[in-house]
Design a protein around this motif. Structure first.
Motif, short mmCIF file in Angstrom:
data_model
loop_
_atom_site.label_atom_id
_atom_site.label_comp_id
_atom_site.label_asym_id
_atom_site.label_seq_id
_atom_site.Cartn_x
_atom_site.Cartn_y
_atom_site.Cartn_z
N ILE A 126 8.72 -1.82 2.45
CA ILE A 126 8.92 -3.14 1.63
C ILE A 126 9.15 -4.27 2.62
O ILE A 126 9.54 -5.21 2.23
N HIS B 238 7.53 -6.51 -6.59
CA HIS B 238 6.94 -5.16 -6.16
C HIS B 238 7.80 -4.14 -6.89
O HIS B 238 6.90 -3.13 -7.28
N SER C 287 13.72 0.25 -4.03
CA SER C 287 13.62 -1.35 -4.10
C SER C 287 14.76 -1.92 -5.05
O SER C 287 15.22 -2.93 -4.43
#
Length: 297
Positions: free
Chosen positions: A73, A250, A270
């Motif tokens: 990420i 995302h 995330s």
């Protein structure tokens, strides 16, 4: 004598009732406060316990993957901070200036009252409305496509009403005696605003900035509509016209549309990073408050 005794008894009974009501109210407040804190801590624990232990540097600095396992990420974290900084650079000066004007310079007219109502209304408008406005302005009118600058400016529009209202109310909350004392010492209106009103109101203003920053960092609807759901694929892409998918976008994309085999694990990690960064933003913005409190003691 009987009237005095009756009045005393009524006073004692009322006093006893007030004491019971006070203890009951205090207990209810403590119970609600403890339940709220436990709920927040439990929510944070559930989010962090799944993703935080699985984090590693390759995930934080790696590039996202569309098909294979093990995507990172890195560019998405960079885009999140990049968009956040640009939006705050735009919204903080404008929001503070508008709030100071409404608090100190705006006349008490019906038009200004209407402006305040409009600002309050915009502060509660769903973020997707600002995303649609960003599409109309940047994608259709200016024809620049889904870009970082479009997402950042749209986020600035989202933050402006909140910062304006927070600044205005913080300035108005400053005791009038301080303002009058500054004028009595010969200060101009500008000097009074700079050296008296803003320093005293700084706690409220920074709290508002902190809330808007955390909201902007975790915003997804505006970014999806104005900056897209993909990144340029480069770790440090400073181009304002590159696609600007953020970490929150995302997370939504991986959880809903991604076809990578480890999508669930990526989503959990995330989410942990997103929550941790939002908490970190709150701590960082608290530092000026602590410094300001030491100066004002």
């Amino acid at each position: 004598m009987s009237k005095v005794t009756t009045a005393a008894n009524q006073f004692a009974a009322r006093r006893g009732f007030n004491q019971i009501a006070n203890r009951l109210f205090t207990g209810i407040v403590w119970l609600i406060g403890i339940c709220t804190i436990v709920f927040i801590c439990g929510l944070l624990f559930l989010i962090l316990k799944k993703g935080l232990p699985e984090l590693d540097w390759s995930f934080l600095y790696g590039l996202p993957s569309e098909m294979e396992e093990g995507g990172g990420i890195g560019p998405l974290i960079f885009n999140s901070f990049y968009v956040l900084v640009i939006s705050l650079v735009i919204s903080i000066p404008l929001g503070m200036a508008a709030g100071i004007y409404l608090a100190e310079f705006a006349p008490a007219t019906k038009f200004i009252a209407f402006i305040r109502i409009c600002v309050e209304g915009l502060a509660s408008v769903p973020s997707i409305i600002f995303g649609l406005f960003g599409i109309a302005l940047f994608v259709e009118a200016l024809d620049i496509g889904l870009t970082i600058i479009g997402g950042a400016v749209s986020l600035a529009f989202l933050n402006l009403p909140v910062l304006t209202r927070v600044t205005e109310e913080s300035i108005k909350a400053v005791p009038k005696e301080l303002k009058h004392a500054s004028f009595a010492l010969g200060s101009t209106h500008l000097q009074t605003i700079r050296r008296v009103l803003i320093p005293v109101a700084l706690n409220g203003i920074i709290t508002g900035i902190c809330l808007t920053a955390g909201r902007a960092f975790g915003e997804s609807a505006v970014i999806i509509l104005t900056a897209g759901v993909s990144s340029s694929g480069e770790m440090w892409d400073f181009s304002l016209y590159s696609p600007g998918a953020t970490l929150a976008v995302h997370l939504w994309y991986v959880q809903s549309e991604a076809i990578v085999p480890d999508a669930q694990l990526i989503a959990e990690k995330s989410a942990a990073v997103l929550v941790f960064v939002v908490l970190l933003i709150n701590i960082v913005f608290r530092v000026p408050l602590w410094l300001n409190e030491r100066k004002t003691r």
